[in-house]
Design a protein around this motif. Structure first.
Motif, short mmCIF file in Angstrom:
data_model
loop_
_atom_site.label_atom_id
_atom_site.label_comp_id
_atom_site.label_asym_id
_atom_site.label_seq_id
_atom_site.Cartn_x
_atom_site.Cartn_y
_atom_site.Cartn_z
N LEU A 12 -3.01 -10.51 9.94
CA LEU A 12 -4.20 -10.28 8.29
C LEU A 12 -4.66 -9.43 8.17
O LEU A 12 -3.68 -8.33 9.07
CB LEU A 12 -6.01 -10.76 9.13
CG LEU A 12 -5.69 -11.44 9.43
CD1 LEU A 12 -7.01 -12.18 10.00
CD2 LEU A 12 -6.00 -13.26 7.96
N ARG A 13 -4.56 -8.81 6.66
CA ARG A 13 -4.44 -7.56 6.17
C ARG A 13 -5.85 -6.73 7.07
O ARG A 13 -6.78 -7.70 7.09
CB ARG A 13 -4.79 -7.49 4.54
CG ARG A 13 -3.41 -8.22 3.70
CD ARG A 13 -3.61 -8.23 2.11
NE ARG A 13 -2.52 -8.43 2.28
CZ ARG A 13 -2.25 -7.61 1.00
NH1 ARG A 13 -3.03 -7.18 -0.26
NH2 ARG A 13 -1.17 -8.11 0.08
N PHE A 14 -5.56 -5.43 6.78
CA PHE A 14 -6.96 -4.77 8.00
C PHE A 14 -8.03 -4.81 6.79
O PHE A 14 -8.28 -4.81 5.49
CB PHE A 14 -6.32 -3.58 8.20
CG PHE A 14 -5.22 -3.55 9.38
CD1 PHE A 14 -4.32 -2.19 10.16
CD2 PHE A 14 -5.00 -4.82 9.96
CE1 PHE A 14 -3.61 -2.09 10.99
CE2 PHE A 14 -3.98 -4.78 10.43
CZ PHE A 14 -3.35 -3.81 11.67
N GLN A 61 -2.91 -9.46 13.84
CA GLN A 61 -1.19 -9.28 12.89
C GLN A 61 -1.51 -9.71 12.15
O GLN A 61 -1.31 -9.37 11.17
CB GLN A 61 -0.42 -9.72 14.35
CG GLN A 61 1.36 -9.67 13.98
CD GLN A 61 1.60 -8.41 14.43
OE1 GLN A 61 0.83 -7.62 14.73
NE2 GLN A 61 2.51 -8.12 13.12
N ARG A 89 0.81 -1.33 0.17
CA ARG A 89 -0.33 -0.04 -0.07
C ARG A 89 0.52 1.50 0.12
O ARG A 89 1.67 1.39 1.05
CB ARG A 89 -1.14 0.64 0.99
CG ARG A 89 -1.90 0.81 1.05
CD ARG A 89 -3.28 1.06 2.40
NE ARG A 89 -4.28 1.72 2.02
CZ ARG A 89 -5.26 1.75 1.62
NH1 ARG A 89 -5.58 -0.24 1.80
NH2 ARG A 89 -6.24 2.56 1.95
N ALA A 121 -3.00 -7.29 16.33
CA ALA A 121 -1.77 -6.24 16.25
C ALA A 121 -1.52 -5.56 16.98
O ALA A 121 -2.22 -4.61 17.74
CB ALA A 121 -2.43 -5.80 14.60
N GLN A 178 -9.11 -2.71 3.24
CA GLN A 178 -8.15 -4.24 2.25
C GLN A 178 -9.40 -4.90 0.92
O GLN A 178 -10.67 -5.40 2.43
CB GLN A 178 -7.27 -4.60 2.71
CG GLN A 178 -5.71 -3.78 2.89
CD GLN A 178 -5.18 -3.27 1.65
OE1 GLN A 178 -5.58 -2.35 0.84
NE2 GLN A 178 -4.47 -4.09 1.98
N THR A 206 -5.81 8.47 6.52
CA THR A 206 -5.36 7.86 6.34
C THR A 206 -5.42 6.05 6.85
O THR A 206 -6.12 6.39 8.15
CB THR A 206 -3.30 8.03 6.64
OG1 THR A 206 -2.86 9.25 6.21
CG2 THR A 206 -2.67 6.67 5.79
N MET A 207 -5.72 5.67 5.25
CA MET A 207 -5.79 3.41 6.15
C MET A 207 -4.66 2.64 6.19
O MET A 207 -4.27 3.29 5.18
CB MET A 207 -7.29 2.83 5.27
CG MET A 207 -8.13 4.07 5.76
SD MET A 207 -9.81 3.26 4.83
CE MET A 207 -9.85 3.46 3.64
N ALA A 208 -4.35 2.47 6.53
CA ALA A 208 -3.20 1.20 6.97
C ALA A 208 -3.67 -0.25 6.66
O ALA A 208 -5.27 -0.63 7.21
CB ALA A 208 -2.83 1.12 8.08
N GLY A 209 -3.17 -0.54 5.40
CA GLY A 209 -3.84 -1.88 5.07
C GLY A 209 -3.19 -3.21 5.88
O GLY A 209 -3.72 -4.41 5.46
N CYS A 210 -2.02 -3.14 6.91
CA CYS A 210 -2.05 -3.82 7.73
C CYS A 210 -0.69 -3.94 8.69
O CYS A 210 -0.95 -2.37 8.72
CB CYS A 210 -1.36 -5.96 7.00
SG CYS A 210 0.55 -4.37 6.25
N ALA A 211 -0.53 -4.56 9.93
CA ALA A 211 0.38 -4.27 10.85
C ALA A 211 1.23 -3.12 10.12
O ALA A 211 2.51 -2.61 10.45
CB ALA A 211 0.61 -5.26 11.45
N TYR A 242 2.67 0.56 9.00
CA TYR A 242 3.14 1.07 10.64
C TYR A 242 4.98 1.74 10.27
O TYR A 242 5.29 2.79 10.89
CB TYR A 242 3.01 0.55 11.99
CG TYR A 242 1.09 1.06 12.03
CD1 TYR A 242 -0.19 0.51 11.49
CD2 TYR A 242 0.77 1.61 13.59
CE1 TYR A 242 -1.06 0.52 12.49
CE2 TYR A 242 0.02 2.07 13.54
CZ TYR A 242 -1.51 1.39 12.84
OH TYR A 242 -2.87 2.05 13.54
N TYR A 269 -7.05 -0.05 11.49
CA TYR A 269 -7.25 0.63 10.33
C TYR A 269 -7.46 2.22 9.63
O TYR A 269 -6.66 2.35 8.63
CB TYR A 269 -8.11 -0.34 9.36
CG TYR A 269 -9.49 0.86 9.42
CD1 TYR A 269 -9.97 0.74 10.54
CD2 TYR A 269 -9.65 1.95 8.73
CE1 TYR A 269 -11.27 2.04 10.91
CE2 TYR A 269 -11.18 2.38 8.16
CZ TYR A 269 -11.51 3.10 9.79
OH TYR A 269 -12.38 3.58 9.66
#
Lengths: 166, 326
Positions: free
Chosen positions: B19-21, B17, A77, B132, B24, A86-91, A94, B142
């Motif tokens: 998996l994608r948030f 932790q 991403r 996560a 998505q 802003t949106m995070a796609g996964c851990a 960060y 997210y």
């Protein structure tokens, strides 16, 4: 084959014209071919055609897409910055936005149940060091610091080799 | 303050932790997240009612609970909603975070709600699938600005005078500086006929539960004080002000109307509640708030009625409640 117009340069293009059942060929170098094309353009314009009807349109190359400011190495991403939308796609995102997050939140661990007494303060485990190096290498590539990226790549290779031997 | 609060919700936001948030479009990860969350939640709350994405699409949720969810939640895939009615404990699955533990109830019991939602998280935690988190940022959301303890305390407040006098926007700006989000709970068309507002902490970074609770309650008291002052000035018990006239007109409409759309009902309900708060109308506040059960189409969809009859049924139920069946 020599150009049949200037009789000096090497012929790169062969024109073939067919009139009825008669076929005529003429070999030309690029300069003469271009000059002939311009003559033909002038001829057609003299017949009443517009220049844009006669000349081939120039294909404009699309500009290369700009590299994003940050890029997550796990989900891919892209990020330009951090704000409330802003949106995070996964851990791992960060990690990609670490600079901006540290500016917003500060880099100290929280005073909460999350910061346990068992949290290690020594060197980061090997796996985490590799992830950080990979992230830094990706960041260097995005920012076009290729020498730094190459140095990090070599460092990653050495660590992976050492890990494979243990 | 509690006269102006309809519902309180304590929520804990968590993501897995590995998996994608949620935002998505990764259906596999959403399906895995849904299965994990549901398995643990059904063990923790065996008597809870569960609605999957299909159920949410078909029925939606009761009005006040719906207001606390992301707009468009009914269009989400792999989403779910779970609630144990008697305890008010439940969770939203894959709506914005992978799982949002919730405790719904009276604002007077805010501390119990916070405790309840923490206990639910403890029961539903699966050591094999950690959440996560990061030592520097806390539990990851997210939306990075929401990361922290993940705890939010939200209050749904009825503030008609602040809405009439367009003071809500200025209040929202002031609250933002104190770490409070204050927003109108409007319909998709942008209108807010019920004059309801959500007041909640905007973040949870470096805030413990007590601090969050205190911050939200202080802000709610501030909003309630302002509303009270405006109501006292505006409501004239002799009936000479246009606002008092509006309250009585709304009472007449709800008392005798044979057809009520959701928007009409909410507009008049809000005026009635203003009248009850101001001592103009001798109605029971709890009964009045109970009418919100008919605010949206949830109650009628559950009965399998023809959608063309909803407005008539709504009017029937409201008349029955206000007048004893006439």
């Amino acid at each position: 084959m020599i150009c049949e117009v200037c009789h000096q340069k090497h012929a790169d293009i062969v024109f073939k014209t067919v009139t009825g059942d008669q076929v005529a060929t003429k070999a030309m170098c690029l300069a003469c071919a271009h000059s002939m094309q311009q003559d033909m353009v002038k001829m057609f314009m003299a017949l009443g055609f517009r220049r844009d009807q006669v000349e081939e349109p120039r294909i404009q190359e699309e500009p290369a897409p700009a590299m994003p400011r940050y890029l997550c190495t796990q989900c891919g991403r892209p990020y330009e910055g951090l704000d409330e939308h802003t949106m995070a796609g996964c851990a791992a995102c960060y990690d990609a936005m670490r600079e901006e997050l540290d500016a917003v939140f500060g880099s100290k661990p929280q005073d909460s149940a999350l910061a346990t007494e068992e949290a290690p303060v020594e060197a980061v485990p090997q796996e985490d060091a590799l992830s950080q190096l990979r992230y830094r290498m990706m960041e260097a590539v995005i920012k076009e610091r290729f020498e730094e990226a190459a140095r990090l790549r070599d460092q990653i290779n050495r660590l992976e080799l050492a890990e494979g031997q243990t | 303050m509690y006269n102006f609060v309809l519902l309180a919700e304590a929520s804990l936001r968590r993501n897995y932790q590995d998996l994608r948030f949620c935002p998505q479009d990764d259906r596999e990860d959403l399906a895995r997240s849904s299965q994990r969350s549901l398995t643990r939640l059904q063990e923790a709350l065996p008597q809870a009612q569960y609605l999957d994405a299909g159920g949410l699409r078909a029925f939606g949720l009761p009005y006040l609970r719906e207001l606390l969810l992301p707009r468009g939640y009914r269009r989400l895939e792999e989403a779910g909603w779970l609630l144990e009615e008697h305890s008010g404990l439940g969770a939203a699955i894959n709506m914005d975070e992978h799982i949002v533990f919730k405790a719904l109830g009276d604002a007077r019991q805010a501390d119990e709600l916070l405790k309840g939602v923490r206990q639910l998280e403890g029961k539903a935690l699966d050591p094999q699938h950690p959440y996560a988190q990061n030592p520097a940022y806390g539990y990851l959301s997210y939306k990075p600005v929401l990361s922290g303890s993940g705890l939010h305390l939200g209050l749904i407040m009825h503030l008609p005078m602040l809405h009439f006098l367009k003071q809500a926007r200025f209040m929202a700006r002031g609250f933002l500086e104190e770490g409070i989000q204050f927003k109108g709970l409007s319909l998709p068309d942008g209108r807010n006929p019920a004059k309801l507002f959500l007041l909640t902490n905007s973040g949870s970074h470096r805030l413990d539960d007590q601090a969050i609770s205190q911050r939200v309650v202080d802000a709610a008291q501030d909003a309630a004080r302002k509303e009270q002052a405006l109501q006292q000035r505006a409501l004239n018990r002799s009936g000479q002000t246009s606002l008092t006239e509006q309250v009585w007109r709304s009472y007449g409409i709800l008392r005798y109307a044979r057809r009520l759309t959701s928007s009409d009902f909410l507009t008049h309900w809000s005026n009635l509640r203003l009248g009850v708060q101001g001592g103009i109308l001798p109605l029971d506040p709890l009964t009045l708030d109970g009418l919100l059960h008919y605010a949206n189409d949830y109650a009628f969809l559950r009965e399998g009625l023809d959608p063309k009859t909803f407005a008539f049924r709504r009017a029937d139920e409201v008349r029955r409640t206000l007048s004893g069946g006439i």
